[in-house]
Design a protein around this motif. Structure first.
Motif, short mmCIF file in Angstrom:
data_model
loop_
_atom_site.label_atom_id
_atom_site.label_comp_id
_atom_site.label_asym_id
_atom_site.label_seq_id
_atom_site.Cartn_x
_atom_site.Cartn_y
_atom_site.Cartn_z
N ALA A 47 -40.24 -55.41 -46.35
CA ALA A 47 -41.61 -55.41 -45.82
C ALA A 47 -41.64 -55.55 -44.31
O ALA A 47 -40.86 -56.32 -43.74
CB ALA A 47 -42.39 -56.56 -46.45
N ALA A 48 -42.57 -54.84 -43.67
CA ALA A 48 -42.80 -55.05 -42.24
C ALA A 48 -43.36 -56.46 -42.03
O ALA A 48 -43.09 -57.12 -41.05
CB ALA A 48 -43.77 -54.01 -41.70
N GLY A 49 -44.17 -56.89 -42.99
CA GLY A 49 -44.65 -58.28 -42.99
C GLY A 49 -45.96 -58.50 -42.25
O GLY A 49 -46.26 -59.61 -41.82
N ILE A 50 -46.77 -57.44 -42.16
CA ILE A 50 -48.05 -57.62 -41.46
C ILE A 50 -49.04 -58.34 -42.38
O ILE A 50 -49.05 -58.12 -43.59
CB ILE A 50 -48.62 -56.27 -40.97
N PHE A 51 -49.84 -59.24 -41.79
CA PHE A 51 -50.86 -59.96 -42.55
C PHE A 51 -52.10 -59.07 -42.60
O PHE A 51 -52.90 -59.01 -41.67
CB PHE A 51 -51.18 -61.30 -41.86
N ARG A 52 -52.22 -58.36 -43.71
CA ARG A 52 -53.35 -57.42 -43.85
C ARG A 52 -53.64 -57.25 -45.34
O ARG A 52 -53.20 -56.27 -45.97
CB ARG A 52 -52.97 -56.08 -43.20
N PRO A 53 -54.36 -58.21 -45.94
CA PRO A 53 -54.64 -58.09 -47.37
C PRO A 53 -55.49 -56.85 -47.64
O PRO A 53 -56.45 -56.60 -46.94
CB PRO A 53 -55.42 -59.37 -47.70
N GLY A 54 -55.11 -56.09 -48.65
CA GLY A 54 -55.85 -54.85 -48.94
C GLY A 54 -56.67 -54.99 -50.20
O GLY A 54 -56.60 -56.01 -50.91
N SER A 55 -57.43 -53.94 -50.49
CA SER A 55 -58.32 -54.01 -51.65
C SER A 55 -57.54 -54.01 -52.96
O SER A 55 -58.07 -54.36 -54.01
CB SER A 55 -59.30 -52.84 -51.62
N GLY A 56 -56.24 -53.66 -52.92
CA GLY A 56 -55.41 -53.68 -54.13
C GLY A 56 -54.95 -55.08 -54.49
O GLY A 56 -54.29 -55.26 -55.51
N PHE A 57 -55.27 -56.06 -53.66
CA PHE A 57 -54.83 -57.43 -53.94
C PHE A 57 -55.97 -58.22 -54.58
O PHE A 57 -57.07 -58.28 -54.05
CB PHE A 57 -54.42 -58.13 -52.63
N SER A 58 -55.68 -58.84 -55.72
CA SER A 58 -56.74 -59.59 -56.38
C SER A 58 -56.20 -60.77 -57.18
O SER A 58 -55.21 -60.67 -57.88
CB SER A 58 -57.51 -58.66 -57.32
#
Ligand SMILES: Cc1cc2nc3c(=O)[nH]c(=O)nc-3n(C[C@H](O)[C@H](O)[C@H](O)COP(=O)(O)OP(=O)(O)OC[C@H]3O[C@@H](n4cnc5c(N)ncnc54)[C@H](O)[C@@H]3O)c2cc1C
Length: 337
Positions: A47-58
């Motif tokens: 992972a690049a490891g950027i903090f960017r929660p997306g809509s696929g996370f629930s």
């Protein structure tokens, strides 16, 4: 609770962060991290490891999802703000998300409320990258490089007496006699350990290049991203649902290179340092819950913490705090188990 023996299964970002929270909460417990793979062999390392929660996370509810994200942000930011942020691989980073078609893509409702800077890109900024960009946002967020974080937290855990055991588990029964509880942080491995059909790999491939002049991240159409880290820039990417292929695919390499160089022509000629493939452990709802299994009349208490998909570096701390709370409930008599 001094005599408790607890195993954390898995040594990716979720397992090691869970072990750390567990040791903080249960200082006198004997904790073992048991894992087949460590450090650069894990998905977390890709992972690049950027903090960017997306809509696929629930999570199971919107309230819990938001709590996991907020707790995670503060965990990473606290480490970054103390003197160890650099050695732990946690930095602050700013950049752009562009879309030529959909305004929603460039909005992140979680980040808007959380990060120190989040705004629309200006008309000038929409012309920064080649292409016709109609929508854009600019924000500052965090970056956690697991190539540094995993070794850093391993040293911390060992200093606190946590043991590391290199072993593949075929079933919970393999180790049930030795532990009062097991925390299952095996990512995609949980598909087989728990026979969990809801977990699906989403294959990703990235190219690492040397481009020290780049300090800003960029996201464009078709899963194209450019994320500068310490020592390399990550170029991505792809999302291939239900693919288990761990080989580097030359067509993916060509496509990633072309898309990234089109977005940012200054990348042409950047030295390629390597390519990596990883399988994101996706589950529609990340599983953080208590479970009990019976082996030879003995009840084995399990807390699951897996299924973070493309957002495990972002959200590992939040789900780990939740998992440790469930362990606390089990041993304080509040458990329904
Ligand atoms: C290309 C790519 C880019 C990504 N970029 C980002 C990003 O920018 N930001 C972000 O937040 N996330 C990102 N992700 C997602 C992130 O990498 C994952 O969500 C995260 O690594 C999941 O962590 P984990 O600890 O659950 O899994 P893993 O890192 O896979 O760790 C699982 C551990 O369990 C062990 N294990 C499994 N089965 C067994 C068994 N049977 N016995 C013993 N041990 C076992 C494994 O050996 C391993 O140590 C990216 C993923 C990919 C592939």
């Amino acid at each position: 609770m001094s005599d408790l023996n607890i195993a954390v299964l898995g040594a990716g970002v979720v397992g090691l962060t869970t072990a750390f929270q567990l040791k903080t909460e249960f200082r006198n417990a004997n904790i073992d991290v048991i894992s087949e793979k460590f450090n650069e062999e894990t998905t977390s390392h890709v992972a690049a490891g950027i903090f960017r929660p997306g809509s696929g996370f629930s999570g199971p509810t919107e309230e819990i999802t938001e709590k996991w994200i907020n707790d995670s942000y503060h965990y990473w930011d606290d480490i970054r703000n103390n003197s160890e942020g650099g050695v732990a691989g946690i930095t602050s980073i700013s950049g752009y998300v562009f879309s030529s078609e959909f305004p929603n893509i460039v909005r992140n409702y979680y980040l808007e409320k959380l990060v120190p800077l989040y705004r629309q890109a200006t008309e000038e900024e929409l012309k920064l990258c080649s292409g016709i960009w109609k929508y854009g946002s600019f924000f500052t967020t965090l970056l956690t490089q697991c190539s540094l974080y995993l070794p850093w937290i391993t040293v911390k855990l060992k200093a606190k007496g946590v043991r590391f055991i290199s072993k593949r588990i075929e079933g919970f029964g393999d180790i049930q006699n030795n532990y009062d509880a097991i925390i299952n942080c095996t990512g995609l491995g949980a598909k087989f350990l728990c026979n969990d059909k809801k977990i699906v790999p989403i294959r990703g491939q990235v190219i690492k290049v040397e481009a020290p002049w780049l300090k800003t991240f960029f996201y464009g159409n078709y899963d194209t991203y450019i994320i500068p880290g310490i020592g390399s820039v990550t170029l991505g990417g792809c999302r291939q649902y239900d693919s288990y292929d761990m080989n580097i695919n030359k067509y993916d390499s060509l496509s990633i290179k072309e898309r990234c160089e089109t977005l940012l022509p200054s990348l042409k000629g950047a030295k390629v340092l390597g390519e990596r493939v990883g399988l994101r452990p996706h589950r529609d709802i990340v599983r953080v819950e208590k479970d009990v299994q019976i082996f030879n009349d003995r009840k084995l208490k399990i807390v699951h913490n897996y299924g973070h998909g493309g957002y495990g570096v972002t959200t590992a701390p939040g789900t780990s705090i939740h998992a440790v709370k469930l362990v606390r409930e089990i041993f304080s008599g509040n458990s329904k188990l």
